[in-house]
Design a protein around this motif. Structure first.
Motif, PDB file in Angstrom:
ATOM      1  N   VAL A 136      -3.253   5.671   5.239  1.00  0.00           N
ATOM      2  CA  VAL A 136      -2.690   5.416   3.911  1.00  0.00           C
ATOM      3  C   VAL A 136      -2.882   3.966   3.465  1.00  0.00           C
ATOM      4  O   VAL A 136      -2.993   3.689   2.281  1.00  0.00           O
ATOM      5  N   THR A 137      -2.939   3.037   4.425  1.00  0.00           N
ATOM      6  CA  THR A 137      -3.017   1.621   4.066  1.00  0.00           C
ATOM      7  C   THR A 137      -4.376   1.046   4.448  1.00  0.00           C
ATOM      8  O   THR A 137      -5.214   1.734   5.024  1.00  0.00           O
TER       9      THR A 137
ATOM     10  N   GLU B 169       2.810   1.571  -3.455  1.00  0.00           N
ATOM     11  CA  GLU B 169       1.938   1.769  -4.623  1.00  0.00           C
ATOM     12  C   GLU B 169       1.242   3.134  -4.578  1.00  0.00           C
ATOM     13  O   GLU B 169       1.037   3.753  -5.607  1.00  0.00           O
ATOM     14  N   LYS B 170       0.897   3.607  -3.381  1.00  0.00           N
ATOM     15  CA  LYS B 170       0.081   4.817  -3.264  1.00  0.00           C
ATOM     16  C   LYS B 170       0.880   6.105  -3.126  1.00  0.00           C
ATOM     17  O   LYS B 170       0.380   7.173  -3.457  1.00  0.00           O
TER      18      LYS B 170
ATOM     19  N   ASP C 156       0.825  -1.213   0.000  1.00  0.00           N
ATOM     20  CA  ASP C 156       0.000   0.000   0.000  1.00  0.00           C
ATOM     21  C   ASP C 156       0.854   1.256   0.000  1.00  0.00           C
ATOM     22  O   ASP C 156       0.617   2.188  -0.777  1.00  0.00           O
TER      23      ASP C 156
END
Length: 195
Positions: A130-131, A44-45, A41
């Motif tokens: 965020v995750t 990728e983000k 996560d």
């Protein structure tokens, strides 16, 4: 606290009548693993990530395939009964290195910016927002990530001899499973079933 709870489970099982073999691992790398999904996560983000102090902690990531091979291997090994083994992959890495190597495997350009102060509590909120993790799990993981988790010895390799996958190989294998939609179980299954 998170690591201490694992030791408590170990002590409780050892107090029983059945002989116990203990395998201790740091991060298990594979689709469905909470630690792997958090790394996924974040990388990728976020093209730019802040670097709390725990990103410099060291661990010895192990592919889920290798952890399962050790689990299966000790079942038929009389020398393993009642023993405790540390298991890990062939490399000791920082969490920051794992994020950057993950990005390289995925073909992503990522930057990490050091920050002078980011408390475990703030880091936990950061992970939570965020995750896909819950706040209690984020808090437990951040607390355990502030401690180096490295295998103290490799005695297990005398009992279950094979060459463990590198971190990059484990990441590639995880994505093969994700792309083939053959992920059998995820850490979120335990969260759903516990409700």
């Amino acid at each position: 606290q998170h690591l201490a709870s694992r030791r408590q489970v170990e002590r409780i099982l050892r107090d029983g009548q059945v002989p116990v073999t203990v395998l201790r691992a740091g991060i298990i790398v594979g689709a469905g693993s909470a630690s792997f999904e958090i790394i996924r996560d974040l990388t990728e983000k976020l093209p730019v990530m802040v670097a709390p102090k725990w990103l410099r902690s060291r661990t010895q990531p192990i592919a889920v395939r290798d952890a399962l091979a050790y689990l299966a291997g000790v079942l038929d090994a009389p020398r393993a009964i009642g023993e405790t083994f540390d298991i890990g992959g062939p490399e000791v890495l920082t969490y920051q290195t794992m994020l950057m190597r993950y990005a390289a495997v995925r073909g992503l350009r990522r930057w990490v910016l050091p920050v002078p102060i980011l408390t475990p509590r703030l880091s936990s909120y950061w992970l939570y927002f965020v995750t896909s993790t819950s706040y209690p799990l984020a808090r437990n993981l951040v607390d355990s990530m502030t401690v180096d988790v490295v295998a103290r010895d490799d005695r297990i390799r005398d009992i279950v001899p094979f060459e463990p996958l590198t971190y990059e190989e484990a990441v590639r294998l995880a994505f093969q499973k994700i792309e083939q939609q053959t992920v059998v179980s995820s850490w979120t299954d335990a969260v759903v079933s516990s409700r």
